[in-house]
Design an enzyme around this catalytic site. Structure first.
Site, PDB file in Angstrom:
ATOM      1  N   ASP A   1      -4.231   3.829  -6.661  1.00 25.09           N
ATOM      2  CA  ASP A   1      -4.500   3.360  -5.900  1.00 25.09           C
ATOM      3  C   ASP A   1      -3.178   4.410  -5.837  1.00 25.09           C
ATOM      4  O   ASP A   1      -2.766   5.632  -5.398  1.00 25.09           O
ATOM      5  CB  ASP A   1      -4.011   2.214  -5.911  1.00 25.09           C
ATOM      6  CG  ASP A   1      -3.704   2.009  -4.242  1.00 25.09           C
ATOM      7  OD1 ASP A   1      -5.616   1.545  -3.058  1.00 25.09           O
ATOM      8  OD2 ASP A   1      -2.822   1.190  -3.644  1.00 25.09           O
TER       9      ASP A   1
ATOM     10  N   HIS B   1     -12.560  -1.424  -5.816  1.00 28.87           N
ATOM     11  CA  HIS B   1     -11.023  -1.115  -5.740  1.00 28.87           C
ATOM     12  C   HIS B   1     -10.225  -0.762  -7.359  1.00 28.87           C
ATOM     13  O   HIS B   1     -10.112   0.165  -7.542  1.00 28.87           O
ATOM     14  CB  HIS B   1     -10.585  -1.030  -4.740  1.00 28.87           C
ATOM     15  CG  HIS B   1      -9.887  -0.607  -3.938  1.00 28.87           C
ATOM     16  ND1 HIS B   1      -9.221   1.051  -4.045  1.00 28.87           N
ATOM     17  CD2 HIS B   1      -7.822  -0.445  -4.217  1.00 28.87           C
ATOM     18  CE1 HIS B   1      -8.143   1.402  -4.120  1.00 28.87           C
ATOM     19  NE2 HIS B   1      -7.338   0.676  -4.189  1.00 28.87           N
TER      20      HIS B   1
END
Length: 334
Positions: free
Chosen positions: A105, A303
């Site tokens: 991320d 994610h």
């Protein structure tokens, strides 16, 4: 044969931020693990023992503004170049000459820029969930401001000081649970549902979070760890990363369009917006990551990739590390 990994060791080391908290396990070449938003070193809990068992010194940090690391008060203290300097200071404090750096991320972007700005220290780079996008184009705030039409993109929403904090901090645990669920493969909203990356006019980000069970990768005890840290620190340090994107664009002007030439790795989730929205960036890897060793998109994964698919990510990481050129591996050895 994999060796028996020693226990986790927590340390505080001096850095430009003040102090950086890190957790390490194992001996061997240094692999520095950098988390994203809204996470902590704990996001690498499945990778630390696996890397240690494979013969590496695995070190996961709390990024400046998070966890037990220092939280400078000025919002301008969270520029990308500051975070690169923190990573360099960690390598030095550990008595190492170089490291492989792996990020997820925001951590992927921090890792990429660390490799770009300090190729002398960071000899290989692994990117999880967020592909490398070279600096360029219009100001980031202009780009994000044009997304979503009548709705507001979450990055723009996060950029105004105090605004997201007012939404999150009255119920940190509940907000985190919803945010994690919104981007997890098994709990994310259906494709036709309102997109949780956008905020309706007059609304909040949380309005579109799922309200059902936690994702499979996150149990109540894990959520307690994350929530406990953010209840103690608040969210401002973490959110200040978003509030420096235009400053980063200015600071990194000398690297406009620059490729990362070190050996690299990318792993994304097939259901992650970071992968699908940035498909063009992945297609551009032959030019932007000419040292790319391997690229994977995991079908049906969201994610939080190293937590959703820990065994798979551990296999990919250890195989990539083992395949790095001898010159890289030798350079990493203290």
């Amino acid at each position: 044969m994999p060796r028996q990994a020693p226990e986790l060791t927590h340390r505080l080391v001096s850095a430009p931020a003040g102090r950086i908290h890190l957790v390490e396990q194992g001996d061997g070449p240094l692999v520095l693990l950098v988390h994203g938003f809204p996470e902590s070193w704990y996001s690498w809990r499945h990778q630390l023992p696996a890397l240690a068992a494979a013969g590496y010194r695995a070190v996961a940090i709390d990024v400046r503004g998070y966890g037990r690391s220092s939280r400078p008060e000025a919002s301008t203290a969270y520029r990308m170049l500051d975070l690169v300097e923190d990573n360099a200071a960690v390598v030095e404090a550990l008595g190492e000459r170089s490291a492989v750096i792996v990020g997820h991320d925001w951590g992927a972007t921090i890792a990429a820029n660390s490799a770009l700005v300090r190729p002398d220290l960071f000899r290989a780079v692994g990117l999880l969930s967020v592909p490398y996008v070279p600096r360029g184009g219009p100001r980031p705030s202009e780009v994000f401001g044009r997304l979503g039409g009548d709705e507001e993109f979450y990055v723009s929403y996060f950029q105004q000081p105090g605004r997201a904090e007012a939404e999150i901090e009255p119920d940190v645990r509940g907000w985190l649970a919803g945010f994690y669920a919104a981007l997890s493969a098994d709990t994310m909203p259906a494709p036709h549902a309102p997109d949780p990356h956008f905020v309706a006019k007059g609304g909040t980000l949380r309005d579109r979070f799922p309200t059902g069970p936690l994702p499979a990768w996150l149990d109540e005890a894990d959520l307690d760890v994350y929530a406990g840290e953010f209840e103690r620190t608040g969210l401002t340090g973490a959110l200040n990363r978003y509030r420096n994107m235009d400053r980063d664009w200015e600071d990194l002007a000398a690297f406009d369009g620059a490729p990362i030439t070190q050996p690299s790795l990318f792993v994304g989730g097939g259901l992650d917006a970071s992968t699908t929205w940035l498909a063009d960036a992945i297609e551009a890897f032959p030019a932007t990551l000419p040292g790319l060793v391997a690229s994977h998109v995991l079908d049906g994964c969201g994610h939080w990739i190293q937590q959703e698919r820990p065994a798979e990510i551990n296999r990919i990481l250890t195989a990539w590390l083992a395949a790095l050129p001898d010159s890289v591996a030798q350079g990493m050895i203290h």
